[in-house]
Design a protein around this motif. Structure first.
Motif, PDB file in Angstrom:
ATOM      1  N   GLN A  69       3.783  -9.198  -7.361  1.00  0.00           N
ATOM      2  CA  GLN A  69       3.947 -10.320  -8.284  1.00  0.00           C
ATOM      3  C   GLN A  69       3.710  -9.882  -9.723  1.00  0.00           C
ATOM      4  OE1 GLN A  69       1.195 -13.223  -6.756  1.00  0.00           O
ATOM      5  NE2 GLN A  69       2.851 -14.378  -5.763  1.00  0.00           N
ATOM      6  N   GLU A  70       2.798  -8.954  -9.929  1.00  0.00           N
ATOM      7  CA  GLU A  70       2.447  -8.517 -11.278  1.00  0.00           C
ATOM      8  C   GLU A  70       2.885  -7.080 -11.518  1.00  0.00           C
ATOM      9  OE1 GLU A  70      -1.727  -9.015 -11.419  1.00  0.00           O
ATOM     10  OE2 GLU A  70      -1.655 -11.147 -10.981  1.00  0.00           O
TER      11      GLU A  70
ATOM     12  N   PHE B  58      -2.934   4.016  -2.817  1.00  0.00           N
ATOM     13  CA  PHE B  58      -3.217   2.991  -3.816  1.00  0.00           C
ATOM     14  C   PHE B  58      -2.442   1.734  -3.463  1.00  0.00           C
ATOM     15  CE2 PHE B  58       0.203   5.667  -5.269  1.00  0.00           C
ATOM     16  CZ  PHE B  58       1.163   4.793  -5.748  1.00  0.00           C
ATOM     17  N   ARG B  59      -2.885   0.614  -4.011  1.00  0.00           N
ATOM     18  CA  ARG B  59      -2.247  -0.688  -3.752  1.00  0.00           C
ATOM     19  C   ARG B  59      -1.620  -1.214  -5.028  1.00  0.00           C
ATOM     20  NH1 ARG B  59      -6.755  -3.664  -0.004  1.00  0.00           N
ATOM     21  NH2 ARG B  59      -6.444  -2.318   1.788  1.00  0.00           N
TER      22      ARG B  59
ATOM     23  N   THR C 118       0.851  -1.177   0.000  1.00  0.00           N
ATOM     24  CA  THR C 118       0.000   0.000   0.000  1.00  0.00           C
ATOM     25  C   THR C 118       0.891   1.231   0.000  1.00  0.00           C
ATOM     26  OG1 THR C 118      -1.637  -1.220   1.284  1.00  0.00           O
ATOM     27  CG2 THR C 118      -1.889   1.167   1.165  1.00  0.00           C
ATOM     28  N   PHE C 119       0.657   2.131  -0.949  1.00  0.00           N
ATOM     29  CA  PHE C 119       1.454   3.336  -1.106  1.00  0.00           C
ATOM     30  C   PHE C 119       0.580   4.565  -0.902  1.00  0.00           C
ATOM     31  CE2 PHE C 119       3.449   0.233  -3.988  1.00  0.00           C
ATOM     32  CZ  PHE C 119       4.748   0.258  -3.524  1.00  0.00           C
ATOM     33  N   ALA C 120       1.205   5.665  -0.519  1.00  0.00           N
ATOM     34  CA  ALA C 120       0.549   6.973  -0.480  1.00  0.00           C
ATOM     35  C   ALA C 120       1.427   7.918  -1.287  1.00  0.00           C
ATOM     36  CB  ALA C 120       0.389   7.470   0.945  1.00  0.00           C
ATOM     37  N   CYS C 121       0.876   8.455  -2.353  1.00  0.00           N
ATOM     38  CA  CYS C 121       1.625   9.362  -3.218  1.00  0.00           C
ATOM     39  C   CYS C 121       1.841  10.684  -2.483  1.00  0.00           C
ATOM     40  CB  CYS C 121       0.857   9.603  -4.514  1.00  0.00           C
ATOM     41  SG  CYS C 121       1.687  10.727  -5.641  1.00  0.00           S
ATOM     42  N   LYS C 122       3.064  11.192  -2.507  1.00  0.00           N
ATOM     43  CA  LYS C 122       3.362  12.448  -1.823  1.00  0.00           C
ATOM     44  C   LYS C 122       2.966  13.660  -2.655  1.00  0.00           C
ATOM     45  CE  LYS C 122       7.002  10.855   1.173  1.00  0.00           C
ATOM     46  NZ  LYS C 122       8.357  11.082   1.643  1.00  0.00           N
TER      47      LYS C 122
ATOM     48  N   CYS D  36       1.840   6.742 -10.274  1.00  0.00           N
ATOM     49  CA  CYS D  36       0.654   6.862  -9.426  1.00  0.00           C
ATOM     50  C   CYS D  36      -0.583   6.781 -10.317  1.00  0.00           C
ATOM     51  CB  CYS D  36       0.693   8.188  -8.674  1.00  0.00           C
ATOM     52  SG  CYS D  36      -0.816   8.555  -7.759  1.00  0.00           S
ATOM     53  N   PRO D  37      -1.589   5.960  -9.969  1.00  0.00           N
ATOM     54  CA  PRO D  37      -2.770   5.846 -10.821  1.00  0.00           C
ATOM     55  C   PRO D  37      -3.666   7.094 -10.782  1.00  0.00           C
ATOM     56  CG  PRO D  37      -3.013   4.499  -8.864  1.00  0.00           C
ATOM     57  CD  PRO D  37      -1.619   5.029  -8.846  1.00  0.00           C
TER      58      PRO D  37
END
Length: 123
Positions: free
Chosen positions: A57-58, A52-53, A42-46, A66-67
């Motif tokens: 693996q993919e 977003f997750r 799980t990331f948080a864009c600065k 960042c989406p």
């Protein structure tokens, strides 16, 4: 603010304690337990501050952005480098200690409005 990676673009949520860190070394310094490894991160864009997750693996080339705001967060890490510095900084950067010859000091009290010495010459 991470002191290990200077250009960190995202914060990472650790799966073990559910806290946000800029890098694994920050987690190691602040927590007493080991970082649990997981395939889903799980990331948080600065930049846009949205979460977003990503599935490790993919992970594809399109997953490096960042989406929400297309911020490129997979960059080569810039780490701080040790450097020796002299106490006197570079004069081109900080020139407050340099004297400006264009500025007159208080030693020269003459001005065009000082009429005392030449008041007899005025007509």
């Amino acid at each position: 603010m991470c002191k290990h990676i200077l250009n960190a673009q995202v914060a990472i949520r650790s799966p073990c304690c559910k806290k946000w860190f800029d890098c694994a070394e920050c987690h190691h310094e602040q927590e007493s337990h080991q970082l649990q490894e997981s395939l889903e991160m799980t990331f948080a864009c600065k930049k846009c501050r949205k979460c977003f997750r990503k599935d490790a693996q993919e992970f594809e080339e399109a997953d490096e952005y960042c989406p929400h705001c297309d911020n490129h967060f997979v960059l080569e890490a810039v780490t701080p480098k040790p450097a020796l510095r002299v106490e006197g900084e570079d004069a081109r950067v900080d020139n407050r200690m340099l004297k400006d010859d264009r500025v007159k000091g208080k030693d020269d009290p003459r001005s065009i409005f000082d009429l005392q010495p030449e008041d007899h010459m005025l007509g």
